[in-house]
Structure formats: structure tokens, C-alpha cells
Design an enzyme around this catalytic site. Structure first.
Site, PDB file in Angstrom:
ATOM      1  N   ASP A 106       0.862  -1.178   0.000  1.00 35.20           N
ATOM      2  CA  ASP A 106       0.000   0.000   0.000  1.00 35.20           C
ATOM      3  C   ASP A 106       0.903   1.234   0.000  1.00 35.20           C
ATOM      4  OD1 ASP A 106      -1.770   2.198   0.929  1.00 35.20           O
ATOM      5  OD2 ASP A 106      -3.215   0.585   1.212  1.00 35.20           O
ATOM      6  N   ILE A 107       0.613   2.153  -0.898  1.00 33.83           N
ATOM      7  CA  ILE A 107       1.490   3.324  -1.065  1.00 33.83           C
ATOM      8  C   ILE A 107       1.385   4.276   0.137  1.00 33.83           C
ATOM      9  CG2 ILE A 107      -0.124   4.843  -2.308  1.00 33.83           C
ATOM     10  CD1 ILE A 107       2.159   5.286  -4.342  1.00 33.83           C
ATOM     11  N   GLU A 118     -12.420   3.188  -1.316  1.00 30.27           N
ATOM     12  CA  GLU A 118     -11.614   4.122  -2.113  1.00 30.27           C
ATOM     13  C   GLU A 118     -11.347   3.564  -3.517  1.00 30.27           C
ATOM     14  OE1 GLU A 118      -8.003   5.439  -0.100  1.00 30.27           O
ATOM     15  OE2 GLU A 118      -7.044   5.701  -2.049  1.00 30.27           O
ATOM     16  N   HIS A 128      -9.777  -6.019  -2.907  1.00 34.45           N
ATOM     17  CA  HIS A 128      -8.439  -6.155  -2.327  1.00 34.45           C
ATOM     18  C   HIS A 128      -8.546  -6.455  -0.845  1.00 34.45           C
ATOM     19  CE1 HIS A 128      -9.609  -1.911  -2.297  1.00 34.45           C
ATOM     20  NE2 HIS A 128      -8.936  -1.775  -1.169  1.00 34.45           N
ATOM     21  N   HIS A 136      -6.514  -6.010   2.664  1.00 33.21           N
ATOM     22  CA  HIS A 136      -5.403  -5.335   3.340  1.00 33.21           C
ATOM     23  C   HIS A 136      -4.767  -6.324   4.323  1.00 33.21           C
ATOM     24  CE1 HIS A 136      -6.632  -1.053   2.400  1.00 33.21           C
ATOM     25  NE2 HIS A 136      -7.812  -1.630   2.254  1.00 33.21           N
TER      26      HIS A 136
HETATM   27  P1  AMP Z   1      -9.924   1.000   0.275  1.00 32.70           P
HETATM   28  O1  AMP Z   1     -10.474   0.976  -1.139  1.00 32.70           O
HETATM   29  O2  AMP Z   1     -10.678   1.929   1.169  1.00 32.70           O
HETATM   30  O3  AMP Z   1      -9.799  -0.394   0.849  1.00 32.70           O
HETATM   31  O4  AMP Z   1      -8.444   1.604   0.216  1.00 32.70           O
HETATM   32  C1  AMP Z   1      -7.644   1.506  -0.940  1.00 32.70           C
HETATM   33  C2  AMP Z   1      -6.188   1.477  -0.545  1.00 32.70           C
HETATM   34  O5  AMP Z   1      -5.421   1.503  -1.747  1.00 32.70           O
HETATM   35  C3  AMP Z   1      -5.712   2.640   0.327  1.00 32.70           C
HETATM   36  O6  AMP Z   1      -5.135   2.127   1.520  1.00 32.70           O
HETATM   37  C4  AMP Z   1      -4.683   3.360  -0.548  1.00 32.70           C
HETATM   38  O7  AMP Z   1      -3.585   3.873   0.185  1.00 32.70           O
HETATM   39  C5  AMP Z   1      -4.252   2.259  -1.505  1.00 32.70           C
HETATM   40  N1  AMP Z   1      -3.775   2.742  -2.797  1.00 32.70           N
HETATM   41  C6  AMP Z   1      -4.394   3.628  -3.613  1.00 32.70           C
HETATM   42  N2  AMP Z   1      -3.656   3.836  -4.727  1.00 32.70           N
HETATM   43  C7  AMP Z   1      -2.566   3.041  -4.619  1.00 32.70           C
HETATM   44  C8  AMP Z   1      -1.427   2.798  -5.427  1.00 32.70           C
HETATM   45  N3  AMP Z   1      -1.251   3.414  -6.613  1.00 32.70           N
HETATM   46  N4  AMP Z   1      -0.485   1.924  -4.998  1.00 32.70           N
HETATM   47  C9  AMP Z   1      -0.633   1.293  -3.808  1.00 32.70           C
HETATM   48  N5  AMP Z   1      -1.686   1.480  -2.994  1.00 32.70           N
HETATM   49  C10 AMP Z   1      -2.641   2.346  -3.382  1.00 32.70           C
END
Ligand code: AMP
Length: 130
Positions: A29-30, A88, A93, A95
């Protein structure tokens, strides 16, 4: 339009890969909640986890196991926590977050913003334990 994770899977956007098979990708995760926070993603783009077929859902959780074990071995943590949010990024995915306390998996907390070098170093440490 393809999700940001489909663009990562296609190699159009960079990521810090930790593990991959023909149907899944794991990358850092970035903006992690804790260092070593990994996302495990099916390559097939589906928005909502509970729209996956039973087999695809089982395959995704099976894929997470060696990744979680590698995080356990490479990061200083009590255990690896697992969470599904998806508010988001509309691409399924899981975590995986190394936990020292329950606060490390509190998604309302401000996230970290590590350097590319630190992320590359963590990804290598996790890869070394898979
Ligand atoms: P959620 O959809 O709420 O489970 O969160 C999406 C996750 O994706 C968040 O923790 C972001 O930090 C992560 N994220 C978004 N864009 C990227 C990326 N380009 N590379 C890695 N992680 C990402």
C-alpha cells in the site's frame, strides 16, 4: 475505465510487488497504516468482494496466506491483521497489516507517506521470506 489496480496489474502504473501468481498480485500500500501494509488483489477486476464466485473468493484468501506469513517473518509485529474496506478503490483487495496494537488497523487514522526507498526496502524484506 480500468481501476488503478488494473493499471498496476497491467504494468501501466508502478508498484512495489511482493508476490504474484497467475490470478493475483500482492503489492505494498502506497500510504500504509503501518510499514509492511500489503494489498492482495485478484487480477480480474471486480468491485465488490462478495460478488466474486465462491472459488475466486477462496482462491484470493488462499493467495494471502504465504504473503501474511512472509509479513509475519519480516516485520516486527505481533500478528498480521486482515481487512476488507474497498471504499476508495473499486477493485477487490484484502489489506494485510502488521499489527503491534489494534490502532495499527484503524482506518480512520492518518496514513503514513514513506519514501520510495523505504517501500522498496520493505518489499524486498517481505519477498525474501516468501
Ligand atoms: P480502500 O479501497 O478503502 O480499501 O483503500 C484503498 C487502498 O489503496 C488505500 O489504503 C490506498 O492507500 C491504496 N492505494 C491507492 N492507490 C494506490 C497505489 N497506486 N499503490 C498502492 N496502494 C494504493
Amino acid at each position: 475505465m480500468a481501476s488503478i489496480f488494473s493499471k498496476i496489474i497491467a504494468g501501466e502504473i508502478p508498484c512495489h510487488r511482493v508476490y504474484e501468481d497467475d490470478k493475483h498480485l500482492a503489492f505494498l500500500d502506497i500510504n500504509p497504516l503501518a510499514m509492511g501494509h500489503v494489498l492482495c488483489v485478484p487480477k480480474m477486476e471486480v468491485d465488490y468482494m462478495y460478488d466474486l464466485t465462491e472459488d475466486a473468493l477462496a482462491d484470493l484468501w488462499k493467495f494471502t496466506k504465504p504473503v501474511a506469513k512472509a509479513i509475519d517473518k519480516s516485520m516486527d509485529c505481533l500478528r498480521v491483521g486482515s481487512a476488507v474496506i474497498g471504499l476508495e478503490v473499486p477493485h477487490v483487495h484484502i489489506h494485510l497489516i502488521p499489527l503491534q496494537s489494534v490502532e495499527d488497523i484503524n482506518f480512520s487514522r492518518p496514513k503514513l507517506n514513506p519514501s520510495k526507498e523505504d517501500l522498496a526496502d520493505i518489499a524486498q524484506r517481505i519477498r525474501d521470506h516468501i
